[in-house]
Design a protein around this motif. Structure first.
Motif, PDB file in Angstrom:
ATOM      1  N   SER A   1       3.229  12.735   6.614  1.00  0.00           N
ATOM      2  CA  SER A   1       2.500  12.924   7.880  1.00  0.00           C
ATOM      3  C   SER A   1       1.766  14.257   7.860  1.00  0.00           C
TER       4      SER A   1
ATOM      5  N   SER B   1      -1.227  10.517   5.713  1.00  0.00           N
ATOM      6  CA  SER B   1      -0.699   9.279   6.301  1.00  0.00           C
ATOM      7  C   SER B   1      -0.257   9.506   7.738  1.00  0.00           C
ATOM      8  N   ASP B   2       0.139   8.410   8.385  1.00  0.00           N
ATOM      9  CA  ASP B   2       0.686   8.414   9.754  1.00  0.00           C
ATOM     10  C   ASP B   2      -0.293   8.990  10.768  1.00  0.00           C
ATOM     11  N   CYS B   3      -1.576   8.710  10.599  1.00  0.00           N
ATOM     12  CA  CYS B   3      -2.597   9.276  11.487  1.00  0.00           C
ATOM     13  C   CYS B   3      -2.777   8.402  12.732  1.00  0.00           C
ATOM     14  N   LYS B   4      -2.920   9.054  13.878  1.00  0.00           N
ATOM     15  CA  LYS B   4      -3.098   8.354  15.144  1.00  0.00           C
ATOM     16  C   LYS B   4      -4.581   8.217  15.479  1.00  0.00           C
TER      17      LYS B   4
ATOM     18  N   ASP C   1      -5.952   7.293   5.541  1.00  0.00           N
ATOM     19  CA  ASP C   1      -4.513   7.088   5.732  1.00  0.00           C
ATOM     20  C   ASP C   1      -4.062   5.990   4.783  1.00  0.00           C
TER      21      ASP C   1
ATOM     22  N   HIS D   1       2.761   6.417   4.579  1.00  0.00           N
ATOM     23  CA  HIS D   1       3.766   7.406   4.211  1.00  0.00           C
ATOM     24  C   HIS D   1       4.381   7.082   2.845  1.00  0.00           C
TER      25      HIS D   1
ATOM     26  N   ARG E   1       7.037  -1.010   6.664  1.00  0.00           N
ATOM     27  CA  ARG E   1       5.871  -1.559   7.374  1.00  0.00           C
ATOM     28  C   ARG E   1       5.267  -2.674   6.541  1.00  0.00           C
TER      29      ARG E   1
END
Length: 270
Positions: free
Chosen positions: A191, A210-213, A229, A232, A265
């Motif tokens: 992240s 990774s883990d981008c909003k 992204d 993770h 995921r």
């Protein structure tokens, strides 16, 4: 003489000192059930889960005396108030003690070092002249930024990331032209969106993490960064593979990458 667990941990901590961890982190021994003097038979994983423990126990049944699970992610983040059956962390602790299998974590300390999570991404993607995005001490730090020589198009970069990391899905900032040239790339496994302001100052045109909003992609656009992204798991698993090689070079009698690490995921494709 076979390398003992205590000696392996001493080598690991000389390289990636737990004192370098972030204040919120929990590196080092998660469970130490009196195995320090045993020859190091190591199962390396990204995340210590019950599936990884089951794998370790199965390897024992097959004759490989696994006695250490060496993980990147901590098993214990919050203080435990109880060890109870049915709780995943509690079950891991109980099984580790019952079977004499240590669990040790190298997390944010491992992120900073040469051959750590970010450094491995830089190597895998052939970055030249790479250096930390956020230095923490001489030559070490979070993330890596370097040059792509020769420059590649954004499409070629996405294809390269897909080929090298095999993520189930790549998410990237909308770009007017996939043929735009990228000659400077920043990378950070796990992240890493909180490092975007520092990345923007490096001159990178693209940033792999990774883990981008949603709004972090907006921030990337506003900072003229193509945010990529890859997930993770895909951005950190390669460093675990390299960790196996390092442990073997140090003299561990047996070391292997877990086959039960999970990406937690899945992406639906109709």
């Amino acid at each position: 003489m076979a390398l003992a667990i205590a000696d392996l941990i001493a080598k690991l901590e000389a390289w990636a000192n737990p004192a370098w961890q972030e204040s919120w982190d929990n590196c080092g021994w998660q469970v130490q059930p009196g195995v320090l003097n045993a020859p190091a038979n190591v199962l390396v994983c990204l995340t210590p889960t019950l599936a990884v423990m089951a794998e370790a126990l199965k390897l024992r049944e097959q004759g490989t005396g696994i006695n250490l699970i060496l993980a990147h992610h901590p098993l214990i983040f919050s203080p435990l108030k109880a060890i109870t059956q049915g709780d995943p962390v509690g079950d891991m602790v109980r099984q580790a003690i019952a079977h004499g299998i240590g669990i040790y974590t190298a997390h944010t300390n491992f992120d900073q070092v040469q051959n750590g999570t970010a450094d491995l991404l830089a190597q895998v993607l052939h970055l030249q002249n790479s250096e930390p995005v956020v230095p923490t001490q001489a030559g070490l730090g979070y993330g890596r930024v370097g040059d792509l020589t020769p420059a590649v198009s954004l499409k070629e970069l996405l294809d390269l990331i897909q080929a090298k990391l095999s993520p189930p899905c790549l998410i990237y900032s909308p770009a007017a032209d996939l043929s735009q040239k990228i000659d400077r790339l920043a990378v950070l496994g796990g992240s890493g969106a909180s490092f975007m302001a520092a990345v923007a100052k490096t001159g990178a045109q693209a940033y792999l993490t990774s883990d981008c909003k949603f709004h972090q992609f907006q921030e990337g656009r506003d900072r003229n960064l193509v945010l990529i992204d890859a997930g993770h798991y895909a951005t950190e698993r390669p460093a675990c593979d390299r960790l196996v090689e390092i442990v073997q070079q140090w003299g561990a009698p047996w070391a292997q990458l877990s086959g039960q690490d999970e990406d937690f995921r899945q992406f639906w494709r109709n």
